[in-house]
Design a protein around this motif. Structure first.
Motif, PDB file in Angstrom:
ATOM      1  N   MET A   1     120.132 127.357  70.158  1.00 49.42           N
ATOM      2  CA  MET A   1     119.286 126.204  69.873  1.00 49.42           C
ATOM      3  C   MET A   1     118.615 126.421  68.520  1.00 49.42           C
ATOM      4  N   VAL A   2     118.506 125.354  67.736  1.00 53.15           N
ATOM      5  CA  VAL A   2     117.795 125.410  66.465  1.00 53.15           C
ATOM      6  C   VAL A   2     116.524 124.578  66.587  1.00 53.15           C
ATOM      7  N   VAL A   3     115.500 124.959  65.846  1.00 51.30           N
ATOM      8  CA  VAL A   3     114.227 124.244  65.892  1.00 51.30           C
ATOM      9  C   VAL A   3     114.372 122.921  65.143  1.00 51.30           C
ATOM     10  N   LEU A   4     114.038 121.848  65.828  1.00 53.67           N
ATOM     11  CA  LEU A   4     114.053 120.511  65.242  1.00 53.67           C
ATOM     12  C   LEU A   4     112.646 120.075  64.858  1.00 53.67           C
ATOM     13  N   GLY A   5     111.647 120.709  65.459  1.00 48.77           N
ATOM     14  CA  GLY A   5     110.263 120.380  65.148  1.00 48.77           C
ATOM     15  C   GLY A   5     109.304 121.154  66.022  1.00 48.77           C
ATOM     16  N   ALA A   6     108.083 121.282  65.534  1.00 46.30           N
ATOM     17  CA  ALA A   6     107.019 121.945  66.281  1.00 46.30           C
ATOM     18  C   ALA A   6     105.700 121.336  65.843  1.00 46.30           C
ATOM     19  N   LEU A   7     104.785 121.182  66.788  1.00 45.55           N
ATOM     20  CA  LEU A   7     103.513 120.539  66.495  1.00 45.55           C
ATOM     21  C   LEU A   7     102.459 121.074  67.458  1.00 45.55           C
ATOM     22  N   THR A   8     101.246 121.236  66.966  1.00 47.16           N
ATOM     23  CA  THR A   8     100.099 121.596  67.794  1.00 47.16           C
ATOM     24  C   THR A   8      99.044 120.515  67.617  1.00 47.16           C
TER      25      THR A   8
ATOM     26  N   THR B   1     100.849 122.482  72.562  1.00 48.83           N
ATOM     27  CA  THR B   1     101.914 122.755  71.605  1.00 48.83           C
ATOM     28  C   THR B   1     103.192 122.051  72.051  1.00 48.83           C
ATOM     29  N   LEU B   2     103.945 121.594  71.076  1.00 49.84           N
ATOM     30  CA  LEU B   2     105.231 120.957  71.318  1.00 49.84           C
ATOM     31  C   LEU B   2     106.274 121.720  70.510  1.00 49.84           C
ATOM     32  N   LEU B   3     107.358 122.082  71.157  1.00 45.15           N
ATOM     33  CA  LEU B   3     108.490 122.682  70.474  1.00 45.15           C
ATOM     34  C   LEU B   3     109.716 121.872  70.833  1.00 45.15           C
ATOM     35  N   LEU B   4     110.439 121.440  69.811  1.00 45.34           N
ATOM     36  CA  LEU B   4     111.623 120.619  69.979  1.00 45.34           C
ATOM     37  C   LEU B   4     112.795 121.394  69.392  1.00 45.34           C
ATOM     38  N   THR B   5     113.787 121.674  70.233  1.00 49.28           N
ATOM     39  CA  THR B   5     114.966 122.410  69.779  1.00 49.28           C
ATOM     40  C   THR B   5     116.213 121.665  70.227  1.00 49.28           C
ATOM     41  N   GLY B   6     117.352 122.057  69.656  1.00 52.29           N
ATOM     42  CA  GLY B   6     118.581 121.397  70.054  1.00 52.29           C
ATOM     43  C   GLY B   6     119.815 122.141  69.584  1.00 52.29           C
ATOM     44  N   ASN B   7     120.937 121.751  70.157  1.00 58.17           N
ATOM     45  CA  ASN B   7     122.245 122.228  69.708  1.00 58.17           C
ATOM     46  C   ASN B   7     123.197 121.036  69.813  1.00 58.17           C
TER      47      ASN B   7
END
Length: 133
Positions: free
Chosen positions: A4-11, A61-67
């Motif tokens: 999975m690669v990071v598509l976004g992250a936000l706090t 916290t939000l972490l958005l990942t994907g492949n």
């Protein structure tokens, strides 16, 4: 499963107004990648709302990942709550969030640490139709 690669992250602050910000962030991040955000936005909304209502701490916290196959959203807070699917009574206005997540996601789960509770969910990656928002 492919990495999975990071598509976004936000706090953000842990308050109700932050849930809309999380949804908008997911929309923007996935639009940049050409990924349909509908299911991820719904899940983000439910998990964010649960973190506000049942979590602890000052931040979410939000972490958005994907492949190539999946998009994964993780929402964490300062701990507390016991995330679990439950049957809400017919007269209750709340209590269906994780039931919705379970219905939409391919899989979901909870990860607990000393200072964090993180609920994650994965959905099948769908490409966004050109010209649609």
């Amino acid at each position: 499963m492919a990495a999975m690669v990071v598509l976004g992250a936000l706090t953000v602050d842990r308050d109700a107004s932050s849930v809309a910000l999380l949804r908008r962030y997911v929309d923007g991040a996935l639009e940049l990648e050409g990924i349909d955000a509908e299911d991820v936005r719904l899940i983000t909304s439910e998990l964010g709302t649960n973190a506000v209502a049942h979590g602890a701490g000052e931040r979410i916290t939000l972490l958005l990942t994907g492949n190539d196959a999946y998009v994964r959203v993780e929402v964490g807070d300062g701990g507390g709550g016991e995330p679990a699917v439950r049957e809400a009574g017919s007269g209750e206005e709340c209590g269906r969030g994780l039931m919705i997540v379970e219905a939409v996601a391919e899989r979901w789960g909870v990860r607990r640490g000393e200072a964090e509770t993180c609920v994650w969910a994965e959905v099948v990656r769908r490409e966004r139709m050109p010209g649609l928002r």
